[in-house]
Design an enzyme around this catalytic site. Structure first.
Site, short mmCIF file in Angstrom:
data_model
loop_
_atom_site.label_atom_id
_atom_site.label_comp_id
_atom_site.label_asym_id
_atom_site.label_seq_id
_atom_site.Cartn_x
_atom_site.Cartn_y
_atom_site.Cartn_z
N GLY A 206 7.16 -1.56 -1.77
CA GLY A 206 6.52 -0.25 -1.71
C GLY A 206 7.22 0.74 -2.61
O GLY A 206 6.84 0.96 -3.77
N ARG A 207 8.32 1.33 -2.10
CA ARG A 207 9.00 2.38 -2.86
C ARG A 207 9.39 1.97 -4.28
O ARG A 207 9.26 2.78 -5.20
CB ARG A 207 10.21 2.88 -2.06
CG ARG A 207 9.80 3.70 -0.85
CD ARG A 207 10.89 3.84 0.18
NE ARG A 207 11.25 2.53 0.73
CZ ARG A 207 12.22 2.32 1.59
NH1 ARG A 207 12.94 3.34 2.01
NH2 ARG A 207 12.46 1.10 2.05
N TYR B 40 -1.62 3.58 13.35
CA TYR B 40 -2.99 4.07 13.18
C TYR B 40 -3.91 3.41 14.21
O TYR B 40 -3.44 2.71 15.11
CB TYR B 40 -3.43 3.87 11.72
CG TYR B 40 -2.59 4.72 10.80
CD1 TYR B 40 -2.64 6.11 10.88
CD2 TYR B 40 -1.68 4.16 9.91
CE1 TYR B 40 -1.83 6.92 10.08
CE2 TYR B 40 -0.87 4.95 9.11
CZ TYR B 40 -0.96 6.34 9.19
OH TYR B 40 -0.14 7.13 8.43
N ARG C 85 -2.58 -6.17 8.17
CA ARG C 85 -1.21 -5.64 8.12
C ARG C 85 -0.78 -5.18 9.51
O ARG C 85 -1.50 -4.43 10.15
CB ARG C 85 -1.13 -4.47 7.13
CG ARG C 85 0.30 -4.05 6.88
CD ARG C 85 0.44 -3.13 5.68
NE ARG C 85 1.70 -3.43 5.00
CZ ARG C 85 2.53 -2.53 4.50
NH1 ARG C 85 2.22 -1.25 4.54
NH2 ARG C 85 3.65 -2.87 3.92
N PRO D 171 0.83 -1.21 0.00
CA PRO D 171 0.00 0.00 0.00
C PRO D 171 0.86 1.26 0.00
O PRO D 171 1.81 1.37 0.78
CB PRO D 171 -0.80 -0.11 1.30
CG PRO D 171 -0.09 -1.13 2.13
CD PRO D 171 0.64 -2.03 1.20
N LEU D 172 0.52 2.18 -0.88
CA LEU D 172 1.28 3.44 -1.01
C LEU D 172 0.32 4.61 -1.10
O LEU D 172 -0.38 4.76 -2.11
CB LEU D 172 2.15 3.42 -2.27
CG LEU D 172 3.33 2.46 -2.30
CD1 LEU D 172 3.94 2.45 -3.71
CD2 LEU D 172 4.38 2.85 -1.27
N THR D 173 0.30 5.44 -0.08
CA THR D 173 -0.48 6.68 -0.11
C THR D 173 0.14 7.60 -1.14
O THR D 173 1.33 7.91 -1.06
CB THR D 173 -0.47 7.32 1.28
OG1 THR D 173 -1.29 6.51 2.13
CG2 THR D 173 -1.01 8.74 1.26
C1 LIG Z 1 5.00 7.09 -0.45
C2 LIG Z 1 4.66 6.02 0.58
C3 LIG Z 1 3.34 5.84 0.96
C4 LIG Z 1 2.98 4.82 1.86
N1 LIG Z 1 1.67 4.62 2.17
C5 LIG Z 1 1.29 3.56 2.92
C6 LIG Z 1 -0.09 3.27 3.13
O1 LIG Z 1 -0.99 3.95 2.63
N2 LIG Z 1 -0.39 2.20 3.92
C7 LIG Z 1 0.58 1.40 4.48
O2 LIG Z 1 0.25 0.43 5.16
N3 LIG Z 1 1.89 1.65 4.27
C8 LIG Z 1 2.26 2.69 3.49
N4 LIG Z 1 3.60 2.91 3.25
C9 LIG Z 1 4.59 1.93 3.69
C10 LIG Z 1 4.88 0.92 2.57
O3 LIG Z 1 3.74 0.11 2.29
C11 LIG Z 1 6.05 -0.01 2.96
O4 LIG Z 1 5.74 -0.63 4.18
C12 LIG Z 1 7.37 0.75 3.07
O5 LIG Z 1 7.58 1.61 1.95
C13 LIG Z 1 8.54 -0.23 3.19
O6 LIG Z 1 8.58 -1.07 2.04
P1 LIG Z 1 9.64 -0.79 0.85
O7 LIG Z 1 11.01 -0.87 1.48
O8 LIG Z 1 9.42 -1.90 -0.16
O9 LIG Z 1 9.36 0.57 0.31
C14 LIG Z 1 3.99 3.97 2.40
C15 LIG Z 1 5.31 4.18 2.04
C16 LIG Z 1 5.67 5.19 1.14
C17 LIG Z 1 7.11 5.34 0.74
#
Ligand SMILES: Cc1cc2nc3c(=O)[nH]c(=O)nc-3n(C[C@H](O)[C@H](O)[C@H](O)COP(=O)(O)O)c2cc1C
Length: 377
Positions: free
Chosen positions: A330-331, A193, A240, A29-31
């Site tokens: 994510g990223r 949250y 999650r 999930p990515l906001t």
């Molecule tokens: C831009 C951005 C937005 C994110 N939004 C959410 C979200 O809406 N819900 C959530 O559970 N985690 C969110 N995360 C966390 C990511 O899902 C993930 O846990 C985190 O980026 C680590 O994973 P990665 O190393 O593959 O990026 C967000 C992370 C980033 C960078």
């Protein structure tokens, strides 16, 4: 001689509850804050998710189940019919490309600034403010850039009526997500949250049936699970968690025991998966001193998705070594809509422009090209 692909385990199919995934690459999930200011999903979001539909499963950005739990400009919600219609365009676009998509159901609890609540105090399990600051709504002369930041405030301690209303909001969110055509839902019980606020001892000092013992602190999650699984079968539900994260003032006296209790509850309900944020490498979160992943795996028989600073090789090793069934990214998904192809074929990954991670329109959102142009007939 058999040539063994460098990343092989990641590209094996996986049964995840009711769904058969073609690979084990999950979009985390990515906001991205591309909904309207009224929190309605826009067509550009359908385009963005459809570009990423070849992964095993997309988990959407956090989606507010109730206005009281929404504290971020232009994040999507799922409490009105316009929002359901907006999301239906997203699910249809993903399904048209053969993909699968879960909605991440969200309530921010104490982390909502009063600015989003007409000046009202946010709600939380206990009157303890989050650590740090967050984005405030845009000022009247807003030019589309970074939003001003404000510190978190002390929330109003939720009474029994507040708790019941939030549980109802989760059930309604699940019903709406089903109506919008989602394949399932992920309950966001991570990242500080509202559900996490109930789970962790730093943020839950209640003396009623929702605080104190682990059984009491997990009661709110249990009620949310009951409300959600009344709307959709448990084999289409995931949870999650980030029990070892200390961001935003989170912390627990015994993260392992807490994670084990959540895993046992997930097992009892028969949910499809647990999505554990517990990085094996430094990055978005600190590496925990005492990881809980192995304890969770022992107790929970469903799918375990690991998350946090993985690349193709480390994800593959994690799955091949039996530590998880799937890995979420994510990223890497910000700048690589074709992440599955790039990882499978060993192509280099593009870097994201983080200036557009949380603000903007199409730029820095749907304009990242695939490494290899798609040939259309
Ligand atoms: C831009 C951005 C937005 C994110 N939004 C959410 C979200 O809406 N819900 C959530 O559970 N985690 C969110 N995360 C966390 C990511 O899902 C993930 O846990 C985190 O980026 C680590 O994973 P990665 O190393 O593959 O990026 C967000 C992370 C980033 C960078």
């Amino acid at each position: 001689m058999t040539v063994i692909a460098p990343v092989d385990a990641l590209f094996q199919p996986l049964q995840l509850g009711a769904l058969t995934l073609p690979n084990r690459v999950i979009m985390a999930p990515l906001t991205r804050a591309r909904a309207t200011p009224e929190n309605v999903p826009q067509p550009v979001m359908a385009q963005y998710y459809a570009q990423r539909a070849d992964c095993g499963l997309i988990v959407t950005e956090a989606t507010a189940v109730d206005p009281q739990g929404m504290g971020w400009y232009r994040v999507p919600g799922i409490w009105t019919s316009e929002m359901i219609d907006g999301w239906r365009e997203v699910t249809e676009a993903v399904h048209a490309r053969g993909g699968r998509i879960f909605s991440q159901l969200w309530h921010m609890g104490r982390l909502v600034l009063p600015d989003y609540l007409d000046g009202e105090q946010p709600i939380g399990p206990s009157p303890i403010a989050g650590e740090g600051q967050t984005f405030a709504p845009p000022p009247p002369d807003y030019d589309g850039g970074f939003l001003p930041m404000k510190p978190y405030v002390i929330p109003r301690e939720m009474n029994a009526d507040d708790i019941a209303k939030v549980v109802v909001a989760y059930g309604r969110g699940a019903a709406h997500a089903r109506e919008a055509g989602f394949d399932g839902m992920e309950i966001h019980a991570a990242n500080g949250y509202i559900i996490d606020q109930f789970l962790q001892s730093n943020t839950n000092r209640r003396t009623d049936g929702y605080g104190g013992s682990i059984a009491n602190r997990t009661r709110f999650l249990r009620e949310v699970l009951q409300a959600v699984t009344a709307q959709i079968d448990a084999d289409r539900v995931g949870i999650r968690i980030s029990p070892t994260s200390e961001r935003k003032g989170m912390g627990d006296e015994n993260p392992r025991a807490l994670a084990e209790a959540v895993a046992a509850m997930a097992q009892e309900f028969g949910v499809a998966y647990i999505h554990l944020i517990e990085p094996v490498a430094s990055g978005f979160m600190e590496k925990p001193e005492n990881p809980v992943v192995e304890s969770v795996r022992k107790i929970f028989g469903g799918v375990l998705i690991q998350n946090g600073s993985f690349d193709a090789e480390s994800a593959d090793a994690c799955i091949a070594g039996g530590k998880a069934d799937a890995v979420s990214f994510g990223r890497p998904y910000i700048a690589n809509p074709d992440l599955v192809t790039r990882m499978r074929d060993g192509l280099p990954l593009a870097d994201a422009n983080m200036d557009f991670a949380y603000v903007g329109e199409a730029r820095g959102y749907v304009d990242y090209p695939a490494a290899r142009p798609t040939v259309t007939a």
